[in-house]
Write an enzyme that holds these catalytic residues in place. Structure first.
Site, PDB file in Angstrom:
ATOM      1  N   ASP A  25       0.829  -1.209   0.000  1.00  4.92           N
ATOM      2  CA  ASP A  25       0.000   0.000   0.000  1.00  4.92           C
ATOM      3  C   ASP A  25       0.860   1.255   0.000  1.00  4.92           C
ATOM      4  OD1 ASP A  25      -2.284  -1.587   0.064  1.00  4.92           O
ATOM      5  OD2 ASP A  25      -2.438  -1.525   2.243  1.00  4.92           O
ATOM      6  N   LYS A  47       0.474  -8.222  -1.796  1.00  9.42           N
ATOM      7  CA  LYS A  47      -0.854  -7.849  -2.286  1.00  9.42           C
ATOM      8  C   LYS A  47      -0.762  -6.574  -3.111  1.00  9.42           C
ATOM      9  CE  LYS A  47      -4.309  -6.131   0.427  1.00  9.42           C
ATOM     10  NZ  LYS A  47      -5.115  -5.046  -0.139  1.00  9.42           N
ATOM     11  N   ASP A  74      -5.684  -7.783  -5.637  1.00  7.67           N
ATOM     12  CA  ASP A  74      -6.897  -7.441  -4.874  1.00  7.67           C
ATOM     13  C   ASP A  74      -7.671  -6.336  -5.583  1.00  7.67           C
ATOM     14  OD1 ASP A  74      -8.770  -7.303  -2.866  1.00  7.67           O
ATOM     15  OD2 ASP A  74      -7.506  -6.131  -1.512  1.00  7.67           O
ATOM     16  N   LEU A  75      -8.380  -6.706  -6.657  1.00 10.79           N
ATOM     17  CA  LEU A  75      -9.138  -5.705  -7.411  1.00 10.79           C
ATOM     18  C   LEU A  75     -10.643  -5.829  -7.170  1.00 10.79           C
ATOM     19  CD1 LEU A  75      -7.136  -5.695 -10.785  1.00 10.79           C
ATOM     20  CD2 LEU A  75      -6.864  -4.220  -8.787  1.00 10.79           C
ATOM     21  N   LYS A  76     -11.062  -6.805  -6.402  1.00  9.56           N
ATOM     22  CA  LYS A  76     -12.470  -6.981  -5.994  1.00  9.56           C
ATOM     23  C   LYS A  76     -13.442  -6.812  -7.170  1.00  9.56           C
ATOM     24  CE  LYS A  76     -11.717  -5.712  -1.166  1.00  9.56           C
ATOM     25  NZ  LYS A  76     -10.351  -5.157  -1.200  1.00  9.56           N
ATOM     26  N   PHE A  77     -13.369  -7.755  -8.119  1.00  4.11           N
ATOM     27  CA  PHE A  77     -14.239  -7.699  -9.297  1.00  4.11           C
ATOM     28  C   PHE A  77     -15.711  -7.831  -8.914  1.00  4.11           C
ATOM     29  CE2 PHE A  77     -10.443  -9.969 -11.400  1.00  4.11           C
ATOM     30  CZ  PHE A  77      -9.866  -8.781 -11.805  1.00  4.11           C
ATOM     31  N   ASP A  79     -19.176  -7.533 -11.478  1.00  4.39           N
ATOM     32  CA  ASP A  79     -19.751  -7.111 -12.759  1.00  4.39           C
ATOM     33  C   ASP A  79     -20.591  -8.271 -13.285  1.00  4.39           C
ATOM     34  OD1 ASP A  79     -20.097  -5.764 -15.311  1.00  4.39           O
ATOM     35  OD2 ASP A  79     -18.243  -4.679 -14.890  1.00  4.39           O
ATOM     36  N   ILE A  80     -21.057  -8.166 -14.514  1.00  7.34           N
ATOM     37  CA  ILE A  80     -21.804  -9.302 -15.063  1.00  7.34           C
ATOM     38  C   ILE A  80     -20.844 -10.492 -15.214  1.00  7.34           C
ATOM     39  CG2 ILE A  80     -23.543  -7.881 -16.206  1.00  7.34           C
ATOM     40  CD1 ILE A  80     -22.027  -8.376 -18.861  1.00  7.34           C
ATOM     41  N   PRO A  81     -21.389 -11.726 -15.142  1.00  8.15           N
ATOM     42  CA  PRO A  81     -20.513 -12.905 -15.132  1.00  8.15           C
ATOM     43  C   PRO A  81     -19.507 -12.940 -16.276  1.00  8.15           C
ATOM     44  CG  PRO A  81     -22.758 -13.540 -14.584  1.00  8.15           C
ATOM     45  CD  PRO A  81     -22.807 -12.084 -14.960  1.00  8.15           C
ATOM     46  N   THR A 138     -15.780  -4.250   5.667  1.00 12.83           N
ATOM     47  CA  THR A 138     -15.786  -3.888   7.091  1.00 12.83           C
ATOM     48  C   THR A 138     -16.045  -2.400   7.303  1.00 12.83           C
ATOM     49  OG1 THR A 138     -13.393  -3.798   6.971  1.00 12.83           O
ATOM     50  CG2 THR A 138     -14.344  -5.782   7.921  1.00 12.83           C
ATOM     51  N   ARG A 199      -2.282  -7.167  14.017  1.00 16.88           N
ATOM     52  CA  ARG A 199      -1.375  -6.282  14.745  1.00 16.88           C
ATOM     53  C   ARG A 199      -0.618  -7.079  15.800  1.00 16.88           C
ATOM     54  NH1 ARG A 199      -2.311  -3.901  10.920  1.00 16.88           N
ATOM     55  NH2 ARG A 199      -3.032  -1.768  10.615  1.00 16.88           N
ATOM     56  N   GLN A 208      -7.092   0.579  12.237  1.00 11.60           N
ATOM     57  CA  GLN A 208      -7.633  -0.773  12.435  1.00 11.60           C
ATOM     58  C   GLN A 208      -8.135  -0.867  13.870  1.00 11.60           C
ATOM     59  OE1 GLN A 208      -8.255  -2.962  10.243  1.00 11.60           O
ATOM     60  NE2 GLN A 208      -6.685  -3.098   8.669  1.00 11.60           N
ATOM     61  N   GLY A 228      -0.108  -4.973   6.329  1.00 15.73           N
ATOM     62  CA  GLY A 228       0.407  -3.795   5.640  1.00 15.73           C
ATOM     63  C   GLY A 228       1.363  -3.006   6.513  1.00 15.73           C
ATOM     64  N   ARG A 229       0.784  -2.033   7.239  1.00 21.41           N
ATOM     65  CA  ARG A 229       1.624  -1.100   8.007  1.00 21.41           C
ATOM     66  C   ARG A 229       2.588  -1.749   8.994  1.00 21.41           C
ATOM     67  NH1 ARG A 229      -3.612   2.503   8.898  1.00 21.41           N
ATOM     68  NH2 ARG A 229      -4.449   0.421   8.449  1.00 21.41           N
TER      69      ARG A 229
HETATM   70  O1  C5P Z   1      -1.850  -1.630   7.052  1.00 24.02           O
HETATM   71  P1  C5P Z   1      -2.795  -2.760   7.337  1.00 24.02           P
HETATM   72  O2  C5P Z   1      -2.121  -3.973   7.963  1.00 24.02           O
HETATM   73  O3  C5P Z   1      -4.004  -2.309   8.103  1.00 24.02           O
HETATM   74  O4  C5P Z   1      -3.266  -3.214   5.887  1.00 24.02           O
HETATM   75  C1  C5P Z   1      -4.267  -4.183   5.706  1.00 24.02           C
HETATM   76  C2  C5P Z   1      -4.566  -4.340   4.253  1.00 24.02           C
HETATM   77  O5  C5P Z   1      -5.761  -5.125   4.158  1.00 24.02           O
HETATM   78  C3  C5P Z   1      -4.829  -3.059   3.499  1.00 24.02           C
HETATM   79  O6  C5P Z   1      -4.434  -3.280   2.129  1.00 24.02           O
HETATM   80  C4  C5P Z   1      -6.317  -2.891   3.613  1.00 24.02           C
HETATM   81  O7  C5P Z   1      -6.878  -2.169   2.559  1.00 24.02           O
HETATM   82  C5  C5P Z   1      -6.786  -4.348   3.556  1.00 24.02           C
HETATM   83  N1  C5P Z   1      -8.078  -4.578   4.183  1.00 24.02           N
HETATM   84  C6  C5P Z   1      -8.351  -4.268   5.490  1.00 24.02           C
HETATM   85  N2  C5P Z   1      -9.567  -4.510   6.025  1.00 24.02           N
HETATM   86  C7  C5P Z   1     -10.504  -5.064   5.277  1.00 24.02           C
HETATM   87  C8  C5P Z   1     -10.268  -5.404   3.960  1.00 24.02           C
HETATM   88  C9  C5P Z   1      -9.021  -5.132   3.422  1.00 24.02           C
HETATM   89  O8  C5P Z   1      -7.489  -3.776   6.210  1.00 24.02           O
HETATM   90  N3  C5P Z   1     -11.663  -5.319   5.824  1.00 24.02           N
END
Ligand code: C5P
Length: 253
Positions: A25, A47, A74-77, A79-81, A138, A199, A208, A228-229
């Site tokens: 990210d 990712k 992770d593009l979360k498609f 659309d139509i099938p 979420t 975490r 988060q 991520g972070r």
């Molecule tokens: O930095 P962090 O560990 O929070 O990153 C988590 C990754 O997971 C990010 O790419 C975030 O967009 C993704 N994500 C999330 N919560 C979700 C769905 C996806 O944190 N419910």
């Protein structure tokens, strides 16, 4: 967050590889690539999300794959099938290991996506990518979801979409760490669960709110952890990746 792991809730299938997926990210594709090169040997995959893909394009995926780094696209498609199936064909040809779609796209869309992944991979002699369904984002609360016409509660809708996904042939889901025990209780054990919201307690507070530690999430039934972070914002991302993988139970050979 202890107590989320009643005995017997461990999935029967754990990944036979490092379960950590690092979210790239970072707004700058060069920095994202540098991070992937550094941590790639110490994690299961990276990712590539919408921001990086839209700015850097499929070339960044080709580069990562050429260097042996596993890619979760992770593009979360949604659309139509026919359109989603074609996007899955293209992603499979790019040689990604995982990709996402919205379970809200329905049975026909999910079945078409899974079929496209399987058939394309078979035609080029590769394992099919794991097609993952996202249930309820979420970012929704009850009233936000109700505004879309879903009034039976978030948890019920997550379960309904999870069962619809697996009933459509989908082999994995993205879920929040706190959904793991409930989903493990209703889904077939082969279904792979991918969870963000991880975490260790060592990082500074961020957005988060509902998190689990790597060990807690694995014990609650996660197959893969998206981090991520805690890795990319660490002073030493490689050390953080190695330490988080160890916390998740991964032991390098
Ligand atoms: O930095 P962090 O560990 O929070 O990153 C988590 C990754 O997971 C990010 O790419 C975030 O967009 C993704 N994500 C999330 N919560 C979700 C769905 C996806 O944190 N419910």
């Amino acid at each position: 967050m202890r107590g989320l792991n009643p005995a017997g809730q461990l999935p029967t299938l754990q990944p036979m590889r490092n379960p950590i997926i690092v979210a790239l990210d970072l707004p700058d594709p060069d920095k994202a690539l540098a991070l992937a090169r550094a941590v790639g040997p110490h994690v299961g995959a990276v990712k590539v999300g919408k921001e990086l893909f839209v700015s850097a394009g499929p070339e960044i995926v080709r580069t990562l794959r050429a260097e042996g780094v596993g890619v979760f696209l992770d593009l979360k498609f949604h659309d139509i099938p026919n359109t989603v199936a074609k996007a899955v064909v293209a992603a499979t040809r790019l040689d990604v290991q995982m990709l996402t779609l919205h379970a809200g796209g329905g049975r026909e869309m999910m079945a078409a996506a899974e079929k496209a992944a399987q058939e394309t991979a078979a035609s080029i002699g590769r394992p099919a990518p794991l097609v993952l369904a996202v249930t309820v984002l979420t970012s929704f609360n009850e009233s936000g979801l109700a505004e879309t016409g879903v009034t039976g509660g978030i948890e019920n809708h997550v379960e309904r979409l999870a069962l619809l996904a697996t009933g459509s042939g989908i082999r994995g889901l993205v879920c929040s760490p706190l959904e793991l025990p409930r989903l493990r209780g209703i889904l077939p054990p082969h279904v792979q669960l991918v969870t963000p919201g991880i975490r260790t307690g060592a990082e500074k507070a961020d957005d988060q709110k509902r998190t689990l530690s790597p060990a807690e999430a694995m014990a609650a039934g996660a197959s893969w952890l998206v981090v991520g972070r805690p890795i990319y914002a660490a002073t030493d991302p490689v050390a953080a990746a190695r330490s988080i993988a160890a916390m998740a139970g991964w032991q390098p050979a």
